[in-house]
Design a protein around this motif. Structure first.
Motif, mmCIF file in Angstrom:
data_model
loop_
_atom_site.group_PDB
_atom_site.id
_atom_site.type_symbol
_atom_site.label_atom_id
_atom_site.label_comp_id
_atom_site.label_asym_id
_atom_site.label_seq_id
_atom_site.Cartn_x
_atom_site.Cartn_y
_atom_site.Cartn_z
ATOM 1 N N THR A 161 13.014 -18.786 4.739
ATOM 2 C CA THR A 161 13.996 -17.728 4.995
ATOM 3 C C THR A 161 15.267 -18.322 5.566
ATOM 4 O O THR A 161 16.382 -17.920 5.200
ATOM 5 N N LEU A 185 18.652 -8.982 3.519
ATOM 6 C CA LEU A 185 17.391 -9.637 3.884
ATOM 7 C C LEU A 185 16.849 -9.077 5.191
ATOM 8 O O LEU A 185 15.633 -8.922 5.371
ATOM 9 N N ALA A 189 13.188 -7.310 5.883
ATOM 10 C CA ALA A 189 12.252 -7.651 6.946
ATOM 11 C C ALA A 189 11.724 -6.405 7.656
ATOM 12 O O ALA A 189 10.648 -6.438 8.258
ATOM 13 N N LEU A 197 8.098 -11.713 3.560
ATOM 14 C CA LEU A 197 9.484 -12.123 3.336
ATOM 15 C C LEU A 197 9.586 -13.645 3.243
ATOM 16 O O LEU A 197 10.289 -14.180 2.373
#
Length: 251
Positions: A161, A185, A189, A197
């Motif tokens: 990530t 993003l 989450a 994720l």
């Protein structure tokens, strides 16, 4: 009906070979119709035009009419508004405020309370059209969200990530251009757990497609829960390259 009887009827036996030729013949007969007195009156159409219409007329516009489409918009923390998948900057003080967009074939104008606050060429290079004067310096929104904060948040989830977020922020004229993807993003989450994720970002890095929409598609299709070996087998058949995204990109 009057024009048909007094102009077109007189031309009905003539043959014209162009629209310009026909218009010239009509223009020759038109003054005779306009100067002919009304039945039972002394005034003609020309007389009434000169005394009534002409004094009330205003000059024709200097510029041709330009079609424009109006839309409502609200800029995000990156102080850009979206129009047809492209983004245009506005003054950072207007972040989160309702704005109006006037969109023509060549220009995007941004209005706030009836006053134009930004203007951009609609079609340009890249997805972002950003004026340096619009970017924040010490604005509160800029202090709250920074590349460092996004990177720290991503590193707390996992290395993959963090790598995706780093790619979103790098190689851009302004780091703020990557804020939309990073916020996307962040929202992912909240919808999916952190483990999923991280797995989705790992798969996105493996297929060389780290765009937000690609990662969102991986999560939606549940591809992050598949064994990585299933994708590696298909990827090894092709040379590793940034333009080779793999089959999952198109789900």
């Amino acid at each position: 009906q009057v024009v048909e009887r007094w102009i077109l009827a007189r031309l009905r036996h003539r043959t014209f070979f162009s629209l310009a030729e026909l218009n010239a013949a009509i223009a020759e007969l038109l003054p005779q119709l306009n100067q002919r007195p009304f039945q039972g009156c002394r005034e003609s159409r020309q007389d009434l035009y000169e005394t009534l219409d002409r004094p009330a007329l205003k000059p024709l516009p200097q510029d041709d009419y330009e079609y424009a489409e109006w839309r409502h918009a609200k800029p995000g923390i990156d102080n850009h508004v979206a129009v047809d998948k492209r983004f245009y900057s506005v003054p950072h003080a207007l972040v989160g405020k309702p704005l109006e967009l006037r969109i023509t074939a060549t220009t995007v104008e941004v209005m706030h309370k009836g006053k134009r606050v930004a203007s951009h060429s609609r079609h340009g290079s890249g997805r972002f059209s950003t004026l340096t004067a619009h970017m924040p310096k010490s604005h509160q929104a800029h202090r709250e969200w920074s590349p460092g904060r996004f990177l720290n948040w991503a590193a707390d989830i996992g290395p993959c990530t963090a790598q995706v977020v780093k790619q979103q922020l790098e190689n851009r004229p302004h780091p703020e251009h990557g804020y939309r993807a990073c916020l996307g993003l962040l929202n992912l989450a909240k919808r999916y757990d952190r483990t999923r994720l991280e797995a989705a970002c790992e798969r996105a890095l493996m297929i060389r497609s780290t765009r937000y929409h690609s990662i969102a598609s991986i999560l939606k299709q549940g591809l992050d829960q598949l064994p990585p070996e299933e994708e590696v087998g298909t990827q090894e058949e092709l040379p590793l390259h940034g333009n080779v995204r793999g089959a999952d990109y198109y789900h």
